[in-house]
Write an enzyme that holds these catalytic residues in place. Structure first.
Site, PDB file in Angstrom:
ATOM      1  CB  SER A 260      -0.883  -0.002   1.235  1.00  0.00           C
ATOM      2  OG  SER A 260      -0.074   0.174   2.378  1.00  0.00           O
ATOM      3  CB  CYS A 261       3.849   2.191   1.515  1.00  0.00           C
ATOM      4  SG  CYS A 261       2.853   2.236   3.010  1.00  0.00           S
ATOM      5  CG  PHE A 262       7.813   0.834  -1.386  1.00  0.00           C
ATOM      6  CD1 PHE A 262       7.747   1.547  -0.206  1.00  0.00           C
ATOM      7  CD2 PHE A 262       8.781  -0.146  -1.501  1.00  0.00           C
ATOM      8  CE1 PHE A 262       8.613   1.288   0.851  1.00  0.00           C
ATOM      9  CE2 PHE A 262       9.654  -0.416  -0.464  1.00  0.00           C
ATOM     10  CZ  PHE A 262       9.571   0.301   0.718  1.00  0.00           C
TER      11      PHE A 262
END
Ligand code: NAD
Length: 420
Positions: A260-262
Site C-alpha cells: 500500500s506504500c511504495f
C-alpha cells in the site's frame, strides 16, 4: 492522558494497540463496523504477527473501539489520524478520507486538542489542508487545536516490533507545546528523535519510501542485465551489500515492489513534483522498472515452459510480501491477470490472503495447501516469500521463483530464478 486513533487499518490499529500497551487509555474509531466489532471481540481484523496476543492483553482494559468519531474526539486530548491516502488515477494522493475526518472533528472541538497526522501526506498538507480546514471552521491554531506530523515507518509483518523499537521518530510542527506533548507520549522510545517543520516531516516519509523503492528497482535492473549474461544476481547483491555504504537490505531482486506504500507514495511524489514544474526522471524510471518486473517472470515461463495457453500453472503466494494478509498492489495480482489473458489454468495457495483474492478472482482453483498446488500443476511460480514454502516437496516440477525464496537455502531440483 486519554488518546484516540482515527482509522484502525494496518497503521491505526498498531498505533492504538501500541499506545494502549504503553499504558495509555485509547479509544479507536473506524467507519467499518465489522472492524470495530472484531477489535472489541479481540479478533484481529488484519493478519499481523503478535496482534492477537496484544489485543487479548489490552482490550477492553486499555483499548476500546467505536464507530462514533465525535465521541472519540470528545473523550480524548490527543488524536492520531491514520486514515488512508490512496492514489487517484493519475497517481495523485487522495485526501478524501482525511478531509472527511477533519470536517467532522472541527464541529466537536471544545477544548485544546492535539492532532497527530500519521497518514502519509504530501508536503504542505498539514498547513494547507489540516490547519486550514480547522481554521475555516473557526478554530484557532495553537489555541483551540494543534497539529504534529508524525510519519509512520512500520513494516507490515514486523509492525508491532517496529512500533516498540522504531529506528527514529520524526515529529514536524510549528507548535512547541504540541511537540512536547507528543514527545512525552513517546518518551519510552530510546531511538533518535528528529524534530522539524511540517513540510520536512512530510517529505522525510516520501524520500524514505522513494529511496527504498529505488533500491529495489536498481537491483531488479542489475538482476535483469545479469540474467541475460547468465550471472547470478544474488551473488552480485551479496558482494555489493557487504559495502557499508550500500548495506545488504532491499537488495534482493525479484518481481518488484507492491503493497500500500511504495507504488502509491512514489506515484504521489512524481505527480506532485510534476505539478510543481520539476520532471522527476529517476522516480519515473523506478516505477517503470517496477511495472515491467512481473512480466519478466511471464517471459521466463514462456521461454522455458511455453506455450502458456491451456497450461496448468500453480501459484504459491498472493500477498505483496510474507507476514501479512495485504494484497494491495501485489505483483501476484498482476501476474494472475497476465496469465488469465494468456488463457492459463491457474491453481493457487496463500496462507493468509485466499479470501481476499477469491473476492477479486472467484473462478480460479483455490487449493487447501501449497503441496496441493504442486500436485495439481505443471509449473509452479513463487510469488510470495512465505518461509513455509521452503519446506514443500517440489519433486521434479519446474519451479520459477519470483521472490528469491531460496536465497540462502537449497533450491528445488528443477529451478529457475527471475534474475538469478
Ligand atoms: P488502511 O486502509 O488499512 O486503513 C485506513 C482505515 O481508515 C480503514 O480501516 C478505514 O475504514 C478507516 N477510515 C476511513 N475513513 C474513516 C473515517 N472517516 N473515520 C474513521 N475511520 C476511517 O490504510 P493503512 O495501510 O493503515 O494506511 C493508513 C495511512 O498510513 C496511509 O496514509 C498510508 O500511506 C500510511 N502508511 C501505511 C503503512 C502500511 O504499511 N500500511 C506504513 C506507513 C504509512
Amino acid at each position: 492522558m486519554k488518546l484516540s486513533v482515527v482509522g484502525l487499518g494496518y497503521v491505526g490499529l498498531i498505533q492504538a494497540a501500541g499506545m494502549a500497551k504503553l499504558g495509555y487509555e485509547v479509544i479507536g474509531t473506524d467507519i467499518d463496523k465489522e472492524k470495530v466489532d472484531n477489535i472489541n471481540n479481540r479478533v484481529p481484523p488484519i493478519y499481523e504477527k503478535g496482534l492477537k496476543e496484544l489485543l487479548d492483553e489490552i482490550v477492553p482494559r486499555k483499548l476500546t473501539a467505536t464507530q462514533d468519531l465525535k465521541k472519540a474526539i470528545k473523550e480524548s486530548e490527543v488524536t492520531f489520524i491514520c486514515v488512508g491516502t490512496p492514489s487517484k488515477r493519475q497517481g495523485e494522493m487522495s485526501l478524501h478520507q482525511l478531509e472527511n475526518v477533519l470536517k467532522q472533528i472541527s464541529t466537536v472541538l471544545d477544548k485544546y486538542h492535539v492532532f497527530v497526522i500519521k497518514s502519509t501526506v504530501v508536503p504542505g498538507t498539514c498547513e494547507n489542508v489540516v490547519i486550514k480546514t480547522m481554521e475555516n471552521a473557526g478554530k484557532r491554531y495553537k489555541v483551540d487545536f494543534s497539529v504534529v506530523m508524525n510519519p509512520e515507518f512500520l513494516r507490515e509483518g514486523e509492525a508491532i516490533e517496529d512500533f516498540f523499537a522504531p529506528d527514529r521518530v520524526v515529529l514536524g510542527s510549528s507548535d512547541e507545546k504540541a511537540l512536547s506533548i507528543v514527545k512525552m507520549l513517546y518518551s519510552e522510545f530510546k531511538c533518535p528523535f528528529v524534530e522539524s517543520g511540517f513540510k520536512e516531516a512530510e517529505m522525510i516519509k516520501y524520500a524514505s519510501n522513494a529511496f527504498l523503492a529505488t533500491k529495489i528497482s536498481f537491483i531488479n535492473e542489475i538482476g535483469n542485465i545479469s540474467k541475460i549474461y547468465g550471472i547470478d544476481a544474488n551473488v552480485v547483491a551479496k558482494g555489493m551489500g557487504l559495502d557499508k555504504r550500500i548495506n545488504p537490505h532491499f537488495l534482493r531482486s525479484g518481481i518488484g515492489f507492491g503493497g500500500s506504500c511504495f507504488p502509491k507514495d512514489v506515484s504521489a511524489l512524481v505527480y506532485k513534483a510534476t505539478e510543481l514544474g520539476y520532471n522527476p526522471r529517476l522516480m519515473r524510471s523506478v516505477l517503470d522498472v517496477n511495472r515491467d518486473q512481473p512480466l519478466k517472470l511471464i517471459e521466463l515461463l514462456d521461454r522455458s515452459a511455453g506455450p502458456i495457453k491451456g497450461k496448468k500453472i500453480g501459484l504459491l503466494g498472493l500477498t505483496f510480501k510474507s507476514g501479512t494478509d495485504d494484497i494491495r498492489e501485489s505483483p501476484a495480482l498482476l501476474t494472475i491477470k497476465e496469465l488469465l489473458m494468456e488463457e492459463a489454468k491457474l491453481c493457487i495457495y496463500d496462507p493468509k490472503a485466499m479470501d481476499k483474492v477469491q473476492k477479486i478472482f472467484p473462478h480460479l482453483t483455490y487449493e487447501k495447501t501449497g503441496q496441493d498446488v504442486i500436485k495439481n500443476s505443471e509449473v509452479v511460480l513463487i510469488l510470495t516469500e512465505w518461509p513455509q514454502f521452503r519446506e514443500l516437496d517440489f519433486g521434479n516440477k519446474l519451479v520459477i521463483d519470483g521472490k528469491n525464496l531460496f536465497y540462502d537455502g537449497k533450491r528445488p531440483k528443477n529451478y529457475m530464478g527471475i534474475c538469478w
